[in-house]
Motif scaffolding. Sequence first.
Motif, PDB file in Angstrom:
ATOM      1  N   CYS A  93       7.754   1.993  10.477  1.00 55.57           N
ATOM      2  CA  CYS A  93       8.019   2.385   9.537  1.00 55.57           C
ATOM      3  C   CYS A  93       7.567   3.894   8.841  1.00 55.57           C
ATOM      4  O   CYS A  93       6.176   4.164   9.299  1.00 55.57           O
ATOM      5  N   LYS A 145       7.755   4.987   6.001  1.00 55.74           N
ATOM      6  CA  LYS A 145       8.047   4.526   4.550  1.00 55.74           C
ATOM      7  C   LYS A 145       5.761   4.666   3.929  1.00 55.74           C
ATOM      8  O   LYS A 145       5.741   4.741   2.706  1.00 55.74           O
ATOM      9  N   PHE A 146       4.937   4.099   4.213  1.00 49.53           N
ATOM     10  CA  PHE A 146       3.929   4.470   4.034  1.00 49.53           C
ATOM     11  C   PHE A 146       3.512   3.695   2.654  1.00 49.53           C
ATOM     12  O   PHE A 146       3.399   4.572   1.629  1.00 49.53           O
ATOM     13  N   CYS A 147       4.235   2.563   2.254  1.00 48.48           N
ATOM     14  CA  CYS A 147       3.877   2.288   1.531  1.00 48.48           C
ATOM     15  C   CYS A 147       2.153   2.322   0.792  1.00 48.48           C
ATOM     16  O   CYS A 147       1.477   2.079   2.167  1.00 48.48           O
ATOM     17  N   PHE A 155      -0.262   0.625   0.501  1.00 50.86           N
ATOM     18  CA  PHE A 155      -1.164  -0.884   0.845  1.00 50.86           C
ATOM     19  C   PHE A 155      -1.531  -1.804   1.622  1.00 50.86           C
ATOM     20  O   PHE A 155      -1.539  -2.458   2.592  1.00 50.86           O
ATOM     21  N   CYS A 156      -0.063  -0.305   2.743  1.00 49.08           N
ATOM     22  CA  CYS A 156       0.353  -1.316   4.518  1.00 49.08           C
ATOM     23  C   CYS A 156       0.236  -0.416   5.932  1.00 49.08           C
ATOM     24  O   CYS A 156       0.270   0.520   5.390  1.00 49.08           O
ATOM     25  N   VAL A 158       1.340  -1.399   8.382  1.00 50.56           N
ATOM     26  CA  VAL A 158       2.128  -1.496   9.542  1.00 50.56           C
ATOM     27  C   VAL A 158       2.355   0.069  10.391  1.00 50.56           C
ATOM     28  O   VAL A 158       2.513   0.539  10.955  1.00 50.56           O
ATOM     29  N   PRO A 159       2.972   1.620   9.293  1.00 49.70           N
ATOM     30  CA  PRO A 159       2.962   2.811   9.318  1.00 49.70           C
ATOM     31  C   PRO A 159       2.080   3.324  10.675  1.00 49.70           C
ATOM     32  O   PRO A 159       2.355   4.132  11.707  1.00 49.70           O
ATOM     33  N   GLN A 212      11.409  -4.018  11.635  1.00 48.49           N
ATOM     34  CA  GLN A 212       9.597  -3.425  10.073  1.00 48.49           C
ATOM     35  C   GLN A 212      10.771  -2.715   8.442  1.00 48.49           C
ATOM     36  O   GLN A 212       9.909  -3.072   8.090  1.00 48.49           O
ATOM     37  N   HIS A 247      13.938  -2.306   3.481  1.00 46.85           N
ATOM     38  CA  HIS A 247      13.815  -1.970   2.030  1.00 46.85           C
ATOM     39  C   HIS A 247      14.810  -1.362   1.784  1.00 46.85           C
ATOM     40  O   HIS A 247      15.788  -1.127   1.886  1.00 46.85           O
ATOM     41  N   GLN A 287       8.168  -6.317  -4.011  1.00 49.74           N
ATOM     42  CA  GLN A 287       6.771  -5.899  -4.119  1.00 49.74           C
ATOM     43  C   GLN A 287       6.270  -6.026  -5.678  1.00 49.74           C
ATOM     44  O   GLN A 287       4.683  -6.467  -5.697  1.00 49.74           O
ATOM     45  N   ARG A 298       6.098   3.082  -3.665  1.00 56.67           N
ATOM     46  CA  ARG A 298       8.171   2.310  -3.076  1.00 56.67           C
ATOM     47  C   ARG A 298       8.399   3.328  -3.511  1.00 56.67           C
ATOM     48  O   ARG A 298      10.639   2.508  -2.585  1.00 56.67           O
TER      49      ARG A 298
HETATM   50 FE1  SF4 Z   1       6.944  -0.006   5.436  1.00 54.86          FE
HETATM   51 FE2  SF4 Z   1       7.140  -2.473   4.798  1.00 54.86          FE
HETATM   52 FE3  SF4 Z   1       4.717  -1.580   5.282  1.00 54.86          FE
HETATM   53 FE4  SF4 Z   1       6.365  -0.217   2.632  1.00 54.86          FE
HETATM   54  S1  SF4 Z   1       5.432  -3.071   3.009  1.00 54.86           S
HETATM   55  S2  SF4 Z   1       5.053   1.005   4.527  1.00 54.86           S
HETATM   56  S3  SF4 Z   1       8.142  -0.254   4.018  1.00 54.86           S
HETATM   57  S4  SF4 Z   1       6.381  -1.852   7.081  1.00 54.86           S
END
Ligand code: SF4
Length: 470
Positions: free
Chosen positions: A175, A177-179, A181-182, A184-185, A219, A258, A285, A297
């Motif tokens: 991902c 997107k770099f939210c 809080f996240c 995943v990236p 993701q 997203h 979110q 977001r």
């Molecule tokens: Fe990516 Fe979803 Fe995490 Fe946002 S919440 S960074 S869209 S995986």
Amino acid sequence: MSSVRKPKRLRDMVEAKRVHIKTFGCQMNVYDSERIAEALAPIGFTQTNRPDDADLIVLNTCHIREKAAEKVYSELGRLRQLKSARQAEGKRTTIAVAGCVAQAEGAEIIRRSPVVDIVVGPQSYHRLPDLLFRAFQEGRRVVDTEFPDEDKFAHLPPRGKRQSCTAFITVQEGCDKFCTFCVVPYTRGIEVSRPVAAIVAEAERLVAGGVREITLLGQNVNAYHGEGPDGRTWSLARLLARLAEIEGLERLRYTTSHPRDMSADLIAAHGDNPKLMPYLHLPVQAGSDRVLAAMNRRHTARDYIELVERIRAARPDIALSSDIIVGFPGETDEDFEATLALVREVEFAQAFSFKYSPRPGTPAAKLDEQIDEAVKAERLARLQALLNEQQQKFNRHAVGRTMPVLFEKPGRNDGQIVGRSPYLQAVHAKGERRLIGQLREVEISAAERNSLSGVIKTTPDRGMTVAMGV
Ligand code: SF4
Ligand code: 5AD
């Protein structure tokens, strides 16, 4: 004869062995665990659900929410006892940590937990047989958390025969997107899409093996932009249209999306693609623009609501699901009320809700104004009460209606089978086991919060045929 001459260690490797895989977290990990099992099958591993019976234990870990790494370390503490108990019986146990905690912690896992033999990230698990061989043959502890150049999917064996009529296919990973809080990236890396041809081949194989419903995973799956057979970049909508051509495949779903990537062709697909089920998981979110901006977001509450309107215009009966976080740093009572207001306006069929938890390495973890746990808990309880009400309402609305149900497995009670409605609700009905794997029209007679029950309708044609003994 020849096996007798094999060096002891090599023989140990190729003899029938058992692997126990424990999966944490999301559906993408469930998929990865299946592929890990398939990658190990050619070197003699069959699966067991008993860890004490396993020569190899794989923890496929998740790092998304609170205390993820701590949970893994305490699990490893328990495995330490198991490993020494088996050792006392002369049995060797290899322990591998895979998934996002493996990616985030890397060699730190080996340092903190001497019981671990292998650490393997989500992009490298196709190398497990090789890593295992190294751990075994060379007696070394190995770490592989690279993001390799090669495509792991191209190096995995083709999908094996499955028990279930539903299957996942990961089509996109990572991902961008770099939210704030996240994690995943950071754990899964940048967005990468698999080529269309590889996905179609995987889907065709699954369908030939009896799969009727496929959920495409990523993701950020609706950002899919894979290489098409024509050399062009295909969107998710185009991929879904191609998959819908597969005969025998009845249902398609995708998750997770997203809002920014809900393109016009994908919205249209919800009206046009007859196999695409009327259910969409679309995380929002939060409902306060201030919080949404702090979350990075890149959409407002109004953007989300207008998007929902467009999706509902394409597919009026669509069931919407979401992810919602309460207690993001700086969230005021007013911000939280805005989240409740958004939920009231959208009306979700169901949703997941979480207390914000600071994830190491993410920008939000460094923000001042972290919210008190008690406040988070109170907000979560209020949000969940509202979401439960909406879920119950959505389910009650199904009572009296007849809908196609794909039966997946036997139910808890004798003579009962369980399947899913188009809206992903679990549906219980009395029925013979031979109906598992098939679609049947079911008249819904009752609704609970988490499931429906109903009566399977006999199709007039079939009923006649049976009655006439033809
Ligand atoms: Fe990516 Fe979803 Fe995490 Fe946002 S919440 S960074 S869209 S995986
Ligand atoms: N705290 C709480 N919830 C989180 N999620 C992701 N990161 C966090 C965090 N730090 C939730 C988001 C995401 C879902 C998979 O997990 O709602 O959509």
